[in-house]
Design an enzyme around this catalytic site. Sequence first.
Site, short mmCIF file in Angstrom:
data_model
loop_
_atom_site.label_atom_id
_atom_site.label_comp_id
_atom_site.label_asym_id
_atom_site.label_seq_id
_atom_site.Cartn_x
_atom_site.Cartn_y
_atom_site.Cartn_z
CB CYS A 49 -14.04 3.45 -13.12
SG CYS A 49 -14.69 5.24 -13.17
CB CYS A 91 -18.82 -0.21 -15.83
SG CYS A 91 -18.77 0.24 -14.02
CB CYS A 108 -19.27 3.36 -19.13
SG CYS A 108 -18.35 5.03 -18.73
CD GLU A 128 -2.89 -0.69 -0.06
OE1 GLU A 128 -3.29 0.63 -0.40
OE2 GLU A 128 -3.44 -1.47 -0.91
CB CYS A 162 -22.65 4.83 -13.20
SG CYS A 162 -21.10 6.10 -13.05
S1 SF4 Z 1 -20.08 3.27 -15.59
FE1 SF4 Z 1 -19.42 4.84 -13.96
S2 SF4 Z 1 -18.16 3.75 -12.58
FE2 SF4 Z 1 -18.37 2.63 -14.30
S3 SF4 Z 1 -16.74 3.03 -15.66
FE3 SF4 Z 1 -18.21 4.41 -16.36
S4 SF4 Z 1 -18.04 6.21 -15.11
FE4 SF4 Z 1 -16.88 4.60 -14.12
#
Ligand code: SF4
Length: 352
Positions: free
Chosen positions: A183, A193, A190, A28, A199
């Site tokens: 992201c 995602c 997206c 980390e 989102c």
């Molecule tokens: S949908 Fe939202 S969380 Fe997912 S990659 Fe796109 S911006 Fe990022």
Amino acid sequence: MLRWFAEHGRRDLPWQTDPTPYRVWVSEIMLQQTQVATVIPYYSRFMERFPTVTALAKADLDAVLSHWSGLGYYSRARNLHEAAGLIVGEHNGAFPDTLDQAMALPGIGRSTAGAILALSKDQRHPILDGNCKRVLARYHAVPGWPGESGVAKRLWSHADAHTPDANVARYTQAIMDLGATVCTRTRPHCDVCPVADHCATGLTGTPEQFPGRRPKKIQPVKETRMLIVYSPDGSVLLERRPPAGIWGGLWSLPECATHEDPYEVCVQCFGLETASVDALPGFRHTFTHYHLDISPLTLAVTDDSTDIMERPDLLWAREADLEDRGLPAPVRRLLEDFFRMDESPCQERLTA
Ligand code: SF4
């Protein structure tokens, strides 16, 4: 998120095999301000040399800094070493079990403490590293720069609300991985995602407007001259920097302000007579808060003044000695170039 993680998450990073608090902690700290691909070889070498917190606590700071050389932000290494001493001295060698105790160690903030305890002990703590900030700012369309306290407060509150009561380690790794691989800072994916349906910015096609940028500041430029003072036997004078501040505790070159006479500096600071000052090409090194324009000068020590005063912060070093010393990356590069120059004055002196 957990279903996505089971299929697409990163599960073969070196610190994920046997995720003890010590191994997760070191990873980390290295991952702060540094990319995973850069960290992996450093992490492996570090773990080989300091496999336990006790080994790290017992080690010389110089050895720790030399294993950090090239990663930058050296206060991270100094804090790691100091914290290892505290863990051995005050916690019987066991990483603290509570967030407050972990945060009391040098170099460990709330997000890092939460990540260590979540990933290694499955304790429920929210985290808010760079990747999480980006995911949460986009998912909830939180405007503003996360460095502002009001924005950070909102993001922490979202981070807390999303953190589950069970499977915390997997969730924590999942949100980090989502930020790192889906992201992404530019061109987020997206379309693949797992949280796209909910989102706020993914649905409106505006994710790249979040999070807000740091307000622009013009970085000041500072200047210094670095003195490559070489002796008749072809070694170069190194000076250890004070423990606090930029490159604290590392071995570097003596420096001389632009208005000072380098010959005078050598006499007054080190009792060395020098001759034949030569300039090498200058270069710029950029720190977080300023640029440093470095002009290197070489100075040959005259044969009758080779004794430097006995000081623990001074050292004559040959090229082979550099490897085991903690040197700032630009100074290491400069010296390696100097030693390997076709017409290096050191080569000439060594073969004379
Ligand atoms: S949908 Fe939202 S969380 Fe997912 S990659 Fe796109 S911006 Fe990022």
